[in-house]
Structure formats: C-alpha cells, structure tokens
Enzyme design. Structure first.
Site, mmCIF file in Angstrom:
data_model
loop_
_atom_site.group_PDB
_atom_site.id
_atom_site.type_symbol
_atom_site.label_atom_id
_atom_site.label_comp_id
_atom_site.label_asym_id
_atom_site.label_seq_id
_atom_site.Cartn_x
_atom_site.Cartn_y
_atom_site.Cartn_z
ATOM 1 N N ASP A 188 0.844 -1.196 0.000
ATOM 2 C CA ASP A 188 0.000 0.000 0.000
ATOM 3 C C ASP A 188 0.876 1.241 0.000
ATOM 4 O O ASP A 188 2.091 1.178 0.177
ATOM 5 C CB ASP A 188 -0.990 -0.009 1.159
ATOM 6 C CG ASP A 188 -0.310 0.148 2.514
ATOM 7 O OD1 ASP A 188 0.935 0.274 2.551
ATOM 8 O OD2 ASP A 188 -1.006 0.147 3.539
ATOM 9 N N ASN A 196 -3.906 12.980 0.615
ATOM 10 C CA ASN A 196 -5.289 13.460 0.486
ATOM 11 C C ASN A 196 -5.505 14.769 1.238
ATOM 12 O O ASN A 196 -6.202 15.676 0.750
ATOM 13 C CB ASN A 196 -6.258 12.401 1.007
ATOM 14 C CG ASN A 196 -6.497 11.282 0.009
ATOM 15 O OD1 ASN A 196 -6.375 11.493 -1.194
ATOM 16 N ND2 ASN A 196 -6.811 10.104 0.512
ATOM 17 N N HIS A 201 -8.665 14.944 -2.399
ATOM 18 C CA HIS A 201 -8.986 13.567 -2.786
ATOM 19 C C HIS A 201 -8.897 13.344 -4.298
ATOM 20 O O HIS A 201 -8.614 12.230 -4.742
ATOM 21 C CB HIS A 201 -10.385 13.205 -2.280
ATOM 22 C CG HIS A 201 -10.458 13.064 -0.794
ATOM 23 N ND1 HIS A 201 -10.066 11.921 -0.135
ATOM 24 C CD2 HIS A 201 -10.855 13.942 0.176
ATOM 25 C CE1 HIS A 201 -10.242 12.069 1.171
ATOM 26 N NE2 HIS A 201 -10.712 13.290 1.391
ATOM 27 N N ASP A 205 -6.814 10.328 -5.885
ATOM 28 C CA ASP A 205 -7.286 9.320 -6.843
ATOM 29 C C ASP A 205 -6.321 9.194 -8.007
ATOM 30 O O ASP A 205 -6.047 8.078 -8.495
ATOM 31 C CB ASP A 205 -8.677 9.699 -7.364
ATOM 32 C CG ASP A 205 -9.754 9.538 -6.301
ATOM 33 O OD1 ASP A 205 -9.497 8.846 -5.290
ATOM 34 O OD2 ASP A 205 -10.855 10.095 -6.492
ATOM 35 N N GLU A 231 -6.086 2.181 -0.442
ATOM 36 C CA GLU A 231 -4.782 2.349 -1.093
ATOM 37 C C GLU A 231 -3.963 1.062 -1.059
ATOM 38 O O GLU A 231 -2.746 1.079 -1.263
ATOM 39 C CB GLU A 231 -4.009 3.484 -0.432
ATOM 40 C CG GLU A 231 -3.509 3.192 0.972
ATOM 41 C CD GLU A 231 -4.515 3.547 2.062
ATOM 42 O OE1 GLU A 231 -4.093 3.704 3.227
ATOM 43 O OE2 GLU A 231 -5.720 3.679 1.749
#
Length: 329
Positions: A188, A196, A201, A205, A231
C-alpha cells in the site's frame, strides 16, 4: 448468434413468409375476380354485337324482300349477306383479340404490382434481419462491457477484489496439483492520508491510478494484479519462488520511489511498503480448502505490517513455513 436469437430470427422469417403468402393469395383471388368480370363483360359485348348483327341481317333481308315485291327483281342473298357476314366475323375476331390483349395487359399489371409488393416485403425482411444483427452485436458488446465492469476496479482499471479471489483460487488449485511455486505480494502507499489532506482527494485518486498503472506495466501477463481496498493492492505471482518474489518486490519498490509523480502542477514523491509470502508446495500435507488463499494473503499482510512498523518504503518477505496441500489432491 445464440440459440435464442436463432429461434427468434426463424419465427420472424416464418411470419414474413406467412404474410407474403396471404398477400399473394389475396392477389390471386383478386385476379380471378377481375378475370371473371372481364370475361362476363366480353360475353355481354359479344352478345350485344351479335344481336345487333342479327338485327342488321334481318333488316337487310326485309329490304331485299320489299325490293323483290316492289321492283319484281331477283334477291341475291349471297351478294347481300356474305360480305357483311365476313366483315362481321373479322370484326368479332379483332374484338376478341383486343379483349384478350386487354386482359393480358391487366394481368401483367397485377403481376407487376404483386412482384413490387413481394419485393417490398423482402426488403423489409432484409432490413429487419440487419437490425436484428446490429441489435445482437450491441447486446454482445453490452454484455462484454458489463462483464468488464463486474471484474474491474472503476478507479484504477485493474481487477477488483472479488475477481482476484476467483482467479487466485483457480491458480492455487493448479499450484497444488503440479507442485509449482506461488507467491503473494501485498503493498500500500505510505502516508496516503497525508497526500489526500494536502492535495485533496481528486489528486489522491490520480496518485492511485498512476501507481496502479506503473505496477501493472512492470508485472507479467500471467500475474494477477488487483486493488484490494483503499490504497492497498495485491499481486499473485504464479511460478515464483522465495528468491524471485524478493527480487520482484524490491524492483517494484524502487520503481515507485525513484519516480515522483507529476500530477497537475504538483510533483509528488510516493513510496510503497510491501509484504510478500512465497508458498512452496513441495512438502504436502493436506489438500487446499476455501480458507487456504486467505491464509496466504494473511501471511503477506503480516509481512506488510512488519514493513510499515520498521519504517515504511521497504519490502519484507515472510519466512513462515506453511503446509497446505497433498499430492493426492
């Protein structure tokens, strides 16, 4: 074309054939009625003409009779009636030929109208067949699209978790049957919440998309790569032993760490932590169960936790020994 679509097409074709037959039958009935009407009309005309001719002959006969009485002459019936009769016969023959020609012209017109109608029906049928083919192709494309949507993560475009489990279980069965090595990698993004919070956000993404794209290009076609959640990502590597999975994990870590992501106007440095487990089925005890894959993933997840605990941006390979399969399976 599917079986159902073939049956539907057959019934449509049969319905059009029945429709064409009904129209053809109606035209034949109409043609018979027209022929009968023309025939009766011709009979009536011939009868009237014949009656008129008889009246003319009688008139001529009376005229010749009075001529004989009044002028004491000799009646030459052959000279008086034969030319008129010849002309009458020729006129009747010409009239009958004309009537026959008119009937042929009308029949030809009816046949042309019938052929035009059948041609129109055939074109409609061909158009409907083409429309059905386009509809079936559209349905096939829609089915393929829905299938892709059902197995794909909408954000990153790689496999989703559900499809990963389906494919990974099949690969695990094959591994146990042929005693081939298998490895699992979980990773991850480090401090993804901070990305973020700082960039928003939407940028987060895009970071996930960029990392997924980079890893997807770096792994083999046979490797199963999916988004596990948030993630967190997961990789299943067939035919991969402990040494190979260690090299692969370290290569992926360096690839992400050494290439900052240029997103919008921001240059974002991203690192990942990886946990891996290499399963060696050479020592087999019992066959795999539905929980077997979860045990392998759990071991890789523990290695990932260890990588984060010891400082992040590193790959940890689990050395836990696990016996899951039997050679009799």
């Amino acid at each position: 074309m599917t079986k159902k679509a073939t049956i539907n097409f057959y019934f449509i074709q049969q319905s059009h054939n029945i429709k064409a037959f009904k129209i053809y039958s109606k035209e034949l009935i109409s043609l018979k009625k027209v022929e009968k009407k023309h025939y009766l009309n011709n009979i009536s005309i011939v009868a009237k003409l014949s009656l008129w001719s008889i009246q003319v002959i009688i008139t001529l006969a009376v005229f010749q009779f009075f001529r004989l009485v009044l002028f004491k002459g000799t009646v030459n019936w052959e000279a008086s009636l034969v030319p008129f009769a010849s002309i009458l016969v020729a006129a009747l023959a010409a009239f009958l030929l004309l009537c026959k020609y008119q009937n042929l012209v009308k029949e030809f017109s009816l046949i042309k109208a019938r052929d035009a109608e059948l041609t129109r029906i055939n074109r409609e049928l061909e158009a409907e067949v083409q429309l059905r083919k386009k509809t079936e192709e559209s349905l096939r494309q829609s089915e393929e699209l829905y299938r892709q949507l059902s197995i794909t993560d909408p954000l990153t475009g790689i496999f989703n978790r559900r499809h990963f489990y389906q494919m990974a279980n099949l690969e695990l069965q094959r591994t146990c049957r042929y005693n081939h090595p298998l490895a699992v990698i979980m990773f991850d993004l480090d401090h993804f919440k901070r990305i973020n919070d700082i960039y928003g956000h939407a940028v987060g993404d895009k970071v996930l998309q960029a990392v997924a794209h980079s890893v997807h290009k770096a792994v083999r076609v046979v490797d199963i790569f999916a988004r596990y959640g948030g993630e967190e990502f997961i990789l299943l590597l067939p035919e991969t032993d402990l040494r190979e999975v260690s090299l692969t994990a370290e290569r992926l870590r360096r690839q992400i760490a050494d290439r900052p992501l240029n997103i919008g106007e921001s240059l974002i440095k991203v690192t990942i932590s990886l946990g891996a487990y290499a399963f060696d089925p050479t020592s087999l005890v019992h066959p795999p169960t539905p929980e077997t894959l979860d045990l392998l993933i759990n071991l890789a997840d523990k290695a990932l936790f260890e990588a984060k605990r010891t400082g992040r941006n590193r790959a940890v390979i689990s050395d836990t020994s696990l016996k899951l399969c039997s050679s009799e399976s």
